[in-house]
Motif scaffolding. Structure first.
Motif, PDB file in Angstrom:
ATOM      1  N   VAL A  29       0.830  -1.203   0.000  1.00 57.50           N
ATOM      2  CA  VAL A  29       0.000   0.000   0.000  1.00 57.50           C
ATOM      3  C   VAL A  29       0.866   1.255   0.000  1.00 57.50           C
ATOM      4  O   VAL A  29       0.645   2.183  -0.778  1.00 57.50           O
ATOM      5  CB  VAL A  29      -0.943   0.010   1.224  1.00 57.50           C
ATOM      6  CG1 VAL A  29      -1.672   1.349   1.321  1.00 57.50           C
ATOM      7  CG2 VAL A  29      -1.957  -1.116   1.124  1.00 57.50           C
TER       8      VAL A  29
ATOM      9  N   PRO B   4       3.545   1.015  -3.682  1.00 59.48           N
ATOM     10  CA  PRO B   4       2.959   0.031  -4.600  1.00 59.48           C
ATOM     11  C   PRO B   4       3.977  -0.539  -5.586  1.00 59.48           C
ATOM     12  O   PRO B   4       4.607   0.218  -6.332  1.00 59.48           O
ATOM     13  CB  PRO B   4       1.872   0.827  -5.323  1.00 59.48           C
ATOM     14  CG  PRO B   4       1.517   1.919  -4.383  1.00 59.48           C
ATOM     15  CD  PRO B   4       2.798   2.290  -3.699  1.00 59.48           C
TER      16      PRO B   4
ATOM     17  N   THR C 188      -5.839  -4.891  -5.844  1.00 60.53           N
ATOM     18  CA  THR C 188      -4.857  -4.617  -6.889  1.00 60.53           C
ATOM     19  C   THR C 188      -4.715  -5.813  -7.830  1.00 60.53           C
ATOM     20  O   THR C 188      -4.897  -6.961  -7.427  1.00 60.53           O
ATOM     21  CB  THR C 188      -3.483  -4.276  -6.281  1.00 60.53           C
ATOM     22  OG1 THR C 188      -2.550  -4.008  -7.330  1.00 60.53           O
ATOM     23  CG2 THR C 188      -2.943  -5.416  -5.432  1.00 60.53           C
TER      24      THR C 188
ATOM     25  N   SER D 103      -3.273   5.436   6.777  1.00 65.18           N
ATOM     26  CA  SER D 103      -3.170   4.108   6.166  1.00 65.18           C
ATOM     27  C   SER D 103      -4.504   3.664   5.584  1.00 65.18           C
ATOM     28  O   SER D 103      -4.565   3.099   4.485  1.00 65.18           O
ATOM     29  CB  SER D 103      -2.676   3.085   7.188  1.00 65.18           C
ATOM     30  OG  SER D 103      -1.367   3.382   7.617  1.00 65.18           O
TER      31      SER D 103
ATOM     32  N   LEU E 133      -5.282   3.437   1.383  1.00 62.63           N
ATOM     33  CA  LEU E 133      -5.726   2.196   0.752  1.00 62.63           C
ATOM     34  C   LEU E 133      -7.015   2.417  -0.035  1.00 62.63           C
ATOM     35  O   LEU E 133      -7.181   1.914  -1.145  1.00 62.63           O
ATOM     36  CB  LEU E 133      -5.926   1.114   1.816  1.00 62.63           C
ATOM     37  CG  LEU E 133      -6.315  -0.288   1.338  1.00 62.63           C
ATOM     38  CD1 LEU E 133      -5.409  -0.762   0.222  1.00 62.63           C
ATOM     39  CD2 LEU E 133      -6.277  -1.261   2.503  1.00 62.63           C
TER      40      LEU E 133
ATOM     41  N   ARG F 275      -6.343   4.796  -3.211  1.00 64.75           N
ATOM     42  CA  ARG F 275      -5.617   4.131  -4.301  1.00 64.75           C
ATOM     43  C   ARG F 275      -6.537   3.224  -5.127  1.00 64.75           C
ATOM     44  O   ARG F 275      -6.122   2.729  -6.177  1.00 64.75           O
ATOM     45  CB  ARG F 275      -4.446   3.314  -3.747  1.00 64.75           C
ATOM     46  CG  ARG F 275      -3.273   4.166  -3.284  1.00 64.75           C
ATOM     47  CD  ARG F 275      -2.060   3.318  -2.979  1.00 64.75           C
ATOM     48  NE  ARG F 275      -0.953   4.097  -2.472  1.00 64.75           N
ATOM     49  CZ  ARG F 275      -0.091   4.781  -3.232  1.00 64.75           C
ATOM     50  NH1 ARG F 275      -0.234   4.771  -4.541  1.00 64.75           N
ATOM     51  NH2 ARG F 275       0.908   5.457  -2.686  1.00 64.75           N
TER      52      ARG F 275
ATOM     53  N   THR G 113      -4.155  -5.197   6.411  1.00 68.59           N
ATOM     54  CA  THR G 113      -3.135  -4.264   5.938  1.00 68.59           C
ATOM     55  C   THR G 113      -2.746  -3.249   7.000  1.00 68.59           C
ATOM     56  O   THR G 113      -1.573  -2.941   7.188  1.00 68.59           O
ATOM     57  CB  THR G 113      -3.631  -3.535   4.677  1.00 68.59           C
ATOM     58  OG1 THR G 113      -3.959  -4.512   3.682  1.00 68.59           O
ATOM     59  CG2 THR G 113      -2.574  -2.595   4.134  1.00 68.59           C
TER      60      THR G 113
END
Length: 224
Positions: free
Chosen positions: A42, A45, A71, A157, A161, A164, A178
């Protein structure tokens, strides 16, 4: 393809791969646990992941599922497990290729290049904007109304995530794995608390959010 994440708890193998990849022009990141791998994926990447299945904190298949929750980065499994059912499980979870140990470096690099050719991973924008706030992913900075928004590391964080993966559902389990690690995989109340804090800081009407949306019983979604 420039950045490769190597996930292996055998430091000697990870270091050897890192040296060889860097000698060929790659940026090679390493992680010794599944939780560290998910967090690194994360924050920095990668363009591809080389993953051992036998990790100390969780099975590598869990890492594959965690990555595939948000992803499409190519994942090459590098494992001492030779059983066909374990290969099938890893590939079904979302791995792109499977190489058994011991392995030839030239073959692994060729498989990495092949995965790169098949990959449809798009470059991510360094800045994501909404009408109310802007997230600078490179600088790890959030601005709203002309000023900076102070976020805790945990809040950042979670937001990173989600941002993105605009428009995509990010599951509760993926966020918990994560951000907090496998020991917290069922602690969904943590997410509710932190999402409420993020909405208070970013949404014009936290009770009726426009951008940080809840999908009941499943997870959360960011809508720009």
């Amino acid at each position: 393809m420039r950045t490769v994440l190597i996930v292996d708890d055998e430091a000697q193998i990870a270091r050897a791969l890192q040296i060889n990849l860097q000698a060929r022009g790659y940026t090679a990141l390493t992680a010794g646990t599944g939780a560290a791998a998910l967090q690194l994926a994360v924050s920095q990447p990668p363009d591809a992941v080389i993953l051992d299945l036998g990790l100390p904190d969780m099975d590598g298949v869990e890492v594959i599922r965690g990555l595939r929750g948000w992803t499409s980065v190519p994942i090459i499994v590098l494992s001492a497990r030779h059983a066909s059912d374990e290969k099938v499980q890893a590939l079904d979870a979302g791995a792109d290729d499977y190489v058994t140990k011991p392995f030839g470096l030239d073959e692994l690099l060729a498989r990495l290049r092949a995965a790169a050719r098949r990959s449809t991973t798009a470059a991510e924008p360094p800045t994501v904007s909404t009408p109310e706030f802007t997230v600078d992913l490179a600088a790890k900075r959030v601005r709203r109304g002309g000023g900076d928004v102070r976020l805790t590391p945990t809040e950042w964080s979670i937001l990173e995530l989600l941002v993105r993966n605009p428009g995509k559902l990010v599951s509760q389990q993926q966020l918990l794995l994560t951000v907090w690690g496998p020991a917290y995989a069922k602690e969904t109340q943590y997410l509710r608390v932190y999402m409420a804090q993020l909405r208070r800081k970013l949404e014009p009407d936290p009770a009726s959010p426009r951008h940080l949306l809840t999908e009941a019983g499943m997870g959360y979604r960011f809508e720009p």
